[in-house]
Design a protein around this motif. Sequence first.
Motif, PDB file in Angstrom:
ATOM      1  N   ILE A 175      -8.415 -22.278 -42.920  1.00 26.29           N
ATOM      2  CA  ILE A 175      -7.003 -21.279 -42.710  1.00 26.29           C
ATOM      3  C   ILE A 175      -6.537 -21.856 -41.854  1.00 26.29           C
ATOM      4  N   ALA A 176      -5.374 -22.568 -41.876  1.00 21.11           N
ATOM      5  CA  ALA A 176      -3.703 -23.112 -41.228  1.00 21.11           C
ATOM      6  C   ALA A 176      -3.656 -22.273 -39.508  1.00 21.11           C
ATOM      7  N   THR A 177      -3.740 -20.960 -40.357  1.00 17.06           N
ATOM      8  CA  THR A 177      -3.047 -19.701 -39.671  1.00 17.06           C
ATOM      9  C   THR A 177      -4.051 -19.376 -37.991  1.00 17.06           C
ATOM     10  N   THR A 178      -5.369 -19.343 -38.211  1.00 18.56           N
ATOM     11  CA  THR A 178      -6.744 -19.160 -37.656  1.00 18.56           C
ATOM     12  C   THR A 178      -7.143 -20.207 -37.107  1.00 18.56           C
ATOM     13  N   THR A 179      -7.644 -20.026 -35.656  1.00 18.57           N
ATOM     14  CA  THR A 179      -8.144 -21.433 -34.599  1.00 18.57           C
ATOM     15  C   THR A 179      -9.612 -20.412 -33.969  1.00 18.57           C
ATOM     16  N   GLU A 180     -10.717 -21.278 -34.483  1.00 19.69           N
ATOM     17  CA  GLU A 180     -12.155 -20.468 -33.935  1.00 19.69           C
ATOM     18  C   GLU A 180     -12.045 -19.662 -32.480  1.00 19.69           C
ATOM     19  N   THR A 181     -12.781 -19.251 -32.522  1.00 15.37           N
ATOM     20  CA  THR A 181     -13.081 -18.429 -31.042  1.00 15.37           C
ATOM     21  C   THR A 181     -14.686 -18.299 -31.323  1.00 15.37           C
ATOM     22  N   MET A 182     -15.299 -18.618 -30.323  1.00 17.73           N
ATOM     23  CA  MET A 182     -16.444 -18.351 -29.810  1.00 17.73           C
ATOM     24  C   MET A 182     -16.443 -16.857 -28.339  1.00 17.73           C
ATOM     25  N   LYS A 183     -16.918 -16.088 -28.535  1.00 19.09           N
ATOM     26  CA  LYS A 183     -17.286 -15.488 -27.220  1.00 19.09           C
ATOM     27  C   LYS A 183     -18.863 -14.827 -27.325  1.00 19.09           C
ATOM     28  N   PHE A 184     -18.658 -14.657 -26.070  1.00 16.13           N
ATOM     29  CA  PHE A 184     -20.497 -13.627 -25.707  1.00 16.13           C
ATOM     30  C   PHE A 184     -19.862 -12.061 -25.302  1.00 16.13           C
ATOM     31  N   PHE A 185     -20.512 -12.149 -25.870  1.00 14.82           N
ATOM     32  CA  PHE A 185     -20.937 -10.793 -25.648  1.00 14.82           C
ATOM     33  C   PHE A 185     -21.943  -9.736 -25.374  1.00 14.82           C
ATOM     34  N   ARG A 186     -21.748  -8.899 -25.006  1.00 14.51           N
ATOM     35  CA  ARG A 186     -23.174  -7.709 -24.617  1.00 14.51           C
ATOM     36  C   ARG A 186     -22.733  -5.638 -25.073  1.00 14.51           C
ATOM     37  N   LEU A 187     -21.961  -5.570 -26.241  1.00 14.41           N
ATOM     38  CA  LEU A 187     -21.602  -4.432 -26.811  1.00 14.41           C
ATOM     39  C   LEU A 187     -23.281  -4.289 -27.441  1.00 14.41           C
ATOM     40  N   ASN A 188     -23.152  -3.288 -27.155  1.00 15.87           N
ATOM     41  CA  ASN A 188     -24.837  -2.271 -27.927  1.00 15.87           C
ATOM     42  C   ASN A 188     -24.428  -1.865 -29.375  1.00 15.87           C
ATOM     43  N   LYS A 189     -22.595  -1.286 -29.588  1.00 17.33           N
ATOM     44  CA  LYS A 189     -22.105  -0.949 -30.955  1.00 17.33           C
ATOM     45  C   LYS A 189     -21.059  -1.429 -31.594  1.00 17.33           C
ATOM     46  N   VAL A 190     -20.871  -2.149 -32.599  1.00 21.65           N
ATOM     47  CA  VAL A 190     -19.621  -2.750 -32.516  1.00 21.65           C
ATOM     48  C   VAL A 190     -19.165  -1.980 -34.056  1.00 21.65           C
ATOM     49  N   LEU A 248      -8.539  -8.561 -38.561  1.00 22.05           N
ATOM     50  CA  LEU A 248      -9.772  -8.369 -38.620  1.00 22.05           C
ATOM     51  C   LEU A 248     -10.202  -7.719 -36.814  1.00 22.05           C
ATOM     52  N   LYS A 249     -10.359  -6.561 -36.803  1.00 26.42           N
ATOM     53  CA  LYS A 249     -10.691  -6.095 -35.683  1.00 26.42           C
ATOM     54  C   LYS A 249     -12.218  -5.582 -34.944  1.00 26.42           C
ATOM     55  N   ILE A 250     -12.759  -6.222 -33.732  1.00 23.13           N
ATOM     56  CA  ILE A 250     -13.486  -6.225 -33.504  1.00 23.13           C
ATOM     57  C   ILE A 250     -13.179  -4.949 -32.694  1.00 23.13           C
ATOM     58  N   TRP A 251     -13.990  -3.931 -32.141  1.00 25.84           N
ATOM     59  CA  TRP A 251     -14.111  -2.183 -31.801  1.00 25.84           C
ATOM     60  C   TRP A 251     -15.327  -2.289 -31.412  1.00 25.84           C
ATOM     61  N   ASP A 252     -15.111  -1.814 -29.243  1.00 25.98           N
ATOM     62  CA  ASP A 252     -16.212  -1.692 -29.275  1.00 25.98           C
ATOM     63  C   ASP A 252     -16.703  -0.042 -29.397  1.00 25.98           C
ATOM     64  N   SER A 253     -17.541   0.442 -30.185  1.00 23.40           N
ATOM     65  CA  SER A 253     -18.224   1.675 -31.048  1.00 23.40           C
ATOM     66  C   SER A 253     -18.029   2.560 -29.917  1.00 23.40           C
ATOM     67  N   GLU A 254     -18.883   2.283 -28.513  1.00 24.49           N
ATOM     68  CA  GLU A 254     -19.408   3.623 -28.074  1.00 24.49           C
ATOM     69  C   GLU A 254     -17.926   3.544 -27.174  1.00 24.49           C
TER      70      GLU A 254
END
Length: 192
Positions: free
Chosen positions: A5-20, A123-129
């Motif tokens: 999809i032309a409107t999206t760019t790949e991203t990679m992110k490290f995280f240490r969240l327990n609950k998302v 798409l949203k990724i939340w820290d649930s805590e």
Amino acid sequence: MTDRIATTTETMKFFRLNKVTCEMWWKPGKSESAWDLDLSLCVLNKRGKIIKEISYLNREDSNEFYYSGDNSGKDYAGELTSEKIKINFSDLPANYSRIIIMMNIYDAIYKRQDLSMVKEIELKIWDSEIEDVQFECPIKTNKISFMENMEFLDKTGMIVAEFIKVKRGKWIFRLIGESVPRIDSISDLKEL
């Protein structure tokens, strides 16, 4: 074969969240039939074998996952709506290696709907805590050009993103954004 999809760019992110919480928002376009976009997850082991599926067909309320589905039971004719799946990374078994986030238009072929008809998807990724948004990933906006929107024509599903385990307790988030044609159900998506 999938299309990027032309409107999206790949991203990679490290995280240490327990609950998302993975939350997909969308704003439907015009259609004679009611819209229903479904969010789902597939869990894979190191060999790439699907060992668990979380979707409207296989809802789960456990320490690992919680699927909440549509934010209400009514049909949607134009308002913004969402689906959510919660992941508790601290409770995932050791053999879980990848978690793939997918979406599809329910019964799209019968209803003659495709992603080009959907106005917006995010798409949203939340820290649930702490209930804080960590990543906001616009998959499709209403500001794209006609030619960019043609990328979505006849596409009824999408491999949205994935979480990849890199070490014990450490995961990478990667935005993918690949639309797939003629997908009518979660089961079809699993075959890819």
